[in-house]
Design a protein around this motif. Structure first.
Motif, PDB file in Angstrom:
ATOM      1  N   LEU A  73      12.414  82.020  61.303  1.00 47.00           N
ATOM      2  CA  LEU A  73      12.713  81.649  59.997  1.00 47.00           C
ATOM      3  C   LEU A  73      11.775  82.352  58.980  1.00 47.00           C
ATOM      4  O   LEU A  73      11.934  83.083  58.119  1.00 47.00           O
ATOM      5  CB  LEU A  73      12.796  80.193  59.512  1.00 47.00           C
ATOM      6  N   PHE A  84      17.242  82.839  55.763  1.00 45.97           N
ATOM      7  CA  PHE A  84      18.127  82.213  56.377  1.00 45.97           C
ATOM      8  C   PHE A  84      17.917  80.679  56.265  1.00 45.97           C
ATOM      9  O   PHE A  84      16.980  80.297  55.817  1.00 45.97           O
ATOM     10  CB  PHE A  84      17.826  82.418  57.943  1.00 45.97           C
ATOM     11  N   GLU A 137      26.819  78.331  54.436  1.00 48.34           N
ATOM     12  CA  GLU A 137      25.760  79.463  54.129  1.00 48.34           C
ATOM     13  C   GLU A 137      26.258  80.575  54.948  1.00 48.34           C
ATOM     14  O   GLU A 137      26.910  80.492  55.908  1.00 48.34           O
ATOM     15  CB  GLU A 137      24.232  78.821  54.834  1.00 48.34           C
ATOM     16  N   LEU A 140      23.709  82.984  56.200  1.00 46.30           N
ATOM     17  CA  LEU A 140      22.714  83.304  57.150  1.00 46.30           C
ATOM     18  C   LEU A 140      22.246  81.971  57.864  1.00 46.30           C
ATOM     19  O   LEU A 140      21.442  81.155  56.910  1.00 46.30           O
ATOM     20  CB  LEU A 140      21.617  84.199  56.631  1.00 46.30           C
ATOM     21  N   ILE A 167      20.307  79.876  60.995  1.00 44.80           N
ATOM     22  CA  ILE A 167      19.333  79.817  62.163  1.00 44.80           C
ATOM     23  C   ILE A 167      19.403  78.361  62.711  1.00 44.80           C
ATOM     24  O   ILE A 167      19.197  77.116  61.926  1.00 44.80           O
ATOM     25  CB  ILE A 167      17.728  80.183  61.821  1.00 44.80           C
TER      26      ILE A 167
END
Length: 296
Positions: free
Chosen positions: A213, A224, A246, A248, A250
């Motif tokens: 991140l 992200f 969202e 993007l 992680i």
């Protein structure tokens, strides 16, 4: 510059002061009072960062009492302007308004207002801005941009080769310390800049998710969203599929594989690009892929 008591000027560097009035002039200096703020400014006569404010027929001006007038005629009397026009609230014509009686709160903040008032910047400042925008434009056209890291030549080669592909499917298997993460990040950025991808999912070991991140933001300016149990629960209020809130994302491998419904929703979210870190730890045997390996 010709300064006369009672003239109205505006500061080129402090336009928020409003209209200033010349209250004192000597051989070298000129003093302006800015009634809107109650402040005085002392300028050198030969190099003052101020612009004379003169309105033209057709302009609308405001008096210090608050009423407005459409200018029909402008008279210059001993370098002092007198405006003659029609008062808008009463339709009275041939109203006379001396420039000293103009509203002092006038601020030229919009580009067109500054242009029409003759409040122009120096040519060298325009040239500096033009060169800066020109260099910025050239930078955006570079094949690799926005990197805050020292690259190794092989990283550029791999990123350029893979980044040009449509929907690339590769396994980055360099030795430890040769920058596989940077290579993956560069490929992601190149896919986004080229418009080949909009939705990106990065799946990493739980201990590395914050590192990814920070790296994506610090080195590539890519923001992200980090999905954990708490963030997932919040996103469920906004959409039937939390992963569609969202572009993007992680998340950790454990986060998605410990909940069957969550794994199904993640697969249904239609990603353009997925990156799996430490993928060699996913167990796979022909005919018997593990649940984690099936995510690929």
């Amino acid at each position: 510059m010709v300064f006369t008591l009672g003239q109205r000027w505006i500061s080129d560097t402090e336009s928020e002061l409003g209209l200033g009035t010349v209250i004192a002039v000597d051989a070298r200096m000129v003093t302006l009072l800015f009634p809107a703020t109650g402040e005085n400014r002392l300028y050198a006569r030969n190099d003052s960062p101020v612009t004379r404010v003169i309105f033209n027929p057709g302009d609308t001006v405001t008096s210090h009492e608050g009423w407005q007038m459409r200018v029909d005629e402008v008279r210059n009397e001993n370098d002092l302007m007198t405006y003659i026009g029609t008062r808008l609230d009463t339709d009275e014509s041939d109203v006379v308004l001396r420039e000293v009686m103009l509203d002092s709160k006038l601020v030229f903040s919009k580009p067109q207002d500054r242009l029409f008032a003759g409040q122009l910047d120096r040519m060298d400042r325009f040239t500096l801005r033009y060169r800066a925008y020109k260099y910025q434009s050239a930078q955006y056209r570079l094949p690799v941009s926005g990197l805050r890291t020292n690259l190794i030549p092989h990283q550029l080669h791999i990123a350029q080769d893979v980044g040009r592909r449509h929907a690339p499917r590769v396994l980055l298997a360099d030795e430890v310390g040769l920058g596989k993460t940077i290579e993956a990040d560069m490929i992601i950025q190149q896919q986004l800049l080229a418009g080949r991808a909009e939705r990106v999912l990065i799946i990493v070991p739980e201990t590395l998710q914050h590192q990814w991140l920070v790296e994506m933001l610090r080195r590539f300016n890519l923001r992200f969203a980090l999905f954990d149990d708490e963030r997932y629960a919040e996103a469920q209020h906004d959409s039937d599929n939390a992963f569609e809130t969202e572009q993007l994302i992680i998340c950790s491998l454990d986060f998605v594989r410990r909940n069957k419904q969550r794994l199904e929703l993640l697969a249904d979210a239609e990603w353009d690009l997925m990156v799996v870190d430490e993928a060699h730890h996913l167990a796979w045997r022909e005919g018997e892929p593990s649940r984690a390996a099936n995510m690929r």
